[in-house]
Motif scaffolding. Structure first.
Motif, PDB file in Angstrom:
ATOM      1  N   MET A  24     -67.034  27.366 114.195  1.00  0.00           N
ATOM      2  CA  MET A  24     -65.685  27.376 113.603  1.00  0.00           C
ATOM      3  C   MET A  24     -65.527  28.537 112.631  1.00  0.00           C
ATOM      4  N   ARG A  25     -66.561  28.778 111.812  1.00  0.00           N
ATOM      5  CA  ARG A  25     -66.528  29.878 110.837  1.00  0.00           C
ATOM      6  C   ARG A  25     -66.402  31.215 111.555  1.00  0.00           C
ATOM      7  N   GLN A  26     -67.157  31.404 112.636  1.00  0.00           N
ATOM      8  CA  GLN A  26     -67.095  32.651 113.384  1.00  0.00           C
ATOM      9  C   GLN A  26     -65.721  32.861 114.018  1.00  0.00           C
ATOM     10  N   ALA A  27     -65.121  31.799 114.521  1.00  0.00           N
ATOM     11  CA  ALA A  27     -63.785  31.914 115.117  1.00  0.00           C
ATOM     12  C   ALA A  27     -62.765  32.325 114.061  1.00  0.00           C
ATOM     13  N   ILE A  28     -62.856  31.735 112.872  1.00  0.00           N
ATOM     14  CA  ILE A  28     -61.930  32.082 111.783  1.00  0.00           C
ATOM     15  C   ILE A  28     -62.140  33.527 111.354  1.00  0.00           C
ATOM     16  N   VAL A  31     -60.550  35.902 113.993  1.00  0.00           N
ATOM     17  CA  VAL A  31     -59.086  35.949 113.920  1.00  0.00           C
ATOM     18  C   VAL A  31     -58.640  36.702 112.670  1.00  0.00           C
ATOM     19  N   ASN A  32     -59.350  36.502 111.559  1.00  0.00           N
ATOM     20  CA  ASN A  32     -59.010  37.201 110.324  1.00  0.00           C
ATOM     21  C   ASN A  32     -59.219  38.710 110.483  1.00  0.00           C
ATOM     22  N   ALA A  33     -60.284  39.117 111.156  1.00  0.00           N
ATOM     23  CA  ALA A  33     -60.528  40.546 111.395  1.00  0.00           C
ATOM     24  C   ALA A  33     -59.433  41.144 112.276  1.00  0.00           C
ATOM     25  N   GLN A  34     -58.993  40.398 113.282  1.00  0.00           N
ATOM     26  CA  GLN A  34     -57.905  40.864 114.145  1.00  0.00           C
ATOM     27  C   GLN A  34     -56.624  41.051 113.336  1.00  0.00           C
ATOM     28  N   LEU A  35     -56.320  40.087 112.476  1.00  0.00           N
ATOM     29  CA  LEU A  35     -55.127  40.178 111.638  1.00  0.00           C
ATOM     30  C   LEU A  35     -55.221  41.377 110.695  1.00  0.00           C
ATOM     31  N   THR A  36     -56.406  41.612 110.142  1.00  0.00           N
ATOM     32  CA  THR A  36     -56.605  42.759 109.252  1.00  0.00           C
ATOM     33  C   THR A  36     -56.338  44.061 109.998  1.00  0.00           C
ATOM     34  N   ARG A  37     -56.919  44.211 111.192  1.00  0.00           N
ATOM     35  CA  ARG A  37     -56.704  45.439 111.978  1.00  0.00           C
ATOM     36  C   ARG A  37     -55.235  45.643 112.301  1.00  0.00           C
TER      37      ARG A  37
END
Length: 90
Positions: A24-28, A31-37
């Motif tokens: 779950m932590r890795q999935a979050i 997604v957070n890295a994608q949003l940052t990019r």
């Protein structure tokens, strides 16, 4: 009840293994890295943005500098170094 609240409740009340929580932590994080990019790609100097501070105050300002993960925003309350994922364009 919102979907986020339901997810939080399920996580807190669940009997999860370490591997399940790590997944779950890795999935979050992904997604957070994608949003940052995505957000960094949309930011240029002068862009009007808003964000919420650590004490839940909503601030608006203009982008002064864009880094890989953080954006410097000039507001009425000074300059802030904000994670790009926390910014929304106004």
């Amino acid at each position: 009840m919102s979907a986020v609240q339901e997810i939080n409740r399920a996580i807190l009340s669940g009997n999860w293994t370490h591997d399940e929580l790590n997944s779950m932590r890795q999935a979050i994080q992904f997604v957070n890295a994608q949003l940052t990019r995505k957000n960094v790609g949309q930011m240029v100097i002068g862009t009007q943005v808003e964000f919420t501070t650590h004490n839940h105050q909503r601030l608006q300002g203009r982008v002064e500098k864009v880094g890989r993960k953080f954006v410097t925003v000039n507001t009425n309350l000074g300059r802030w170094r904000v994670p790009a994922a926390m910014l929304t364009r106004v």
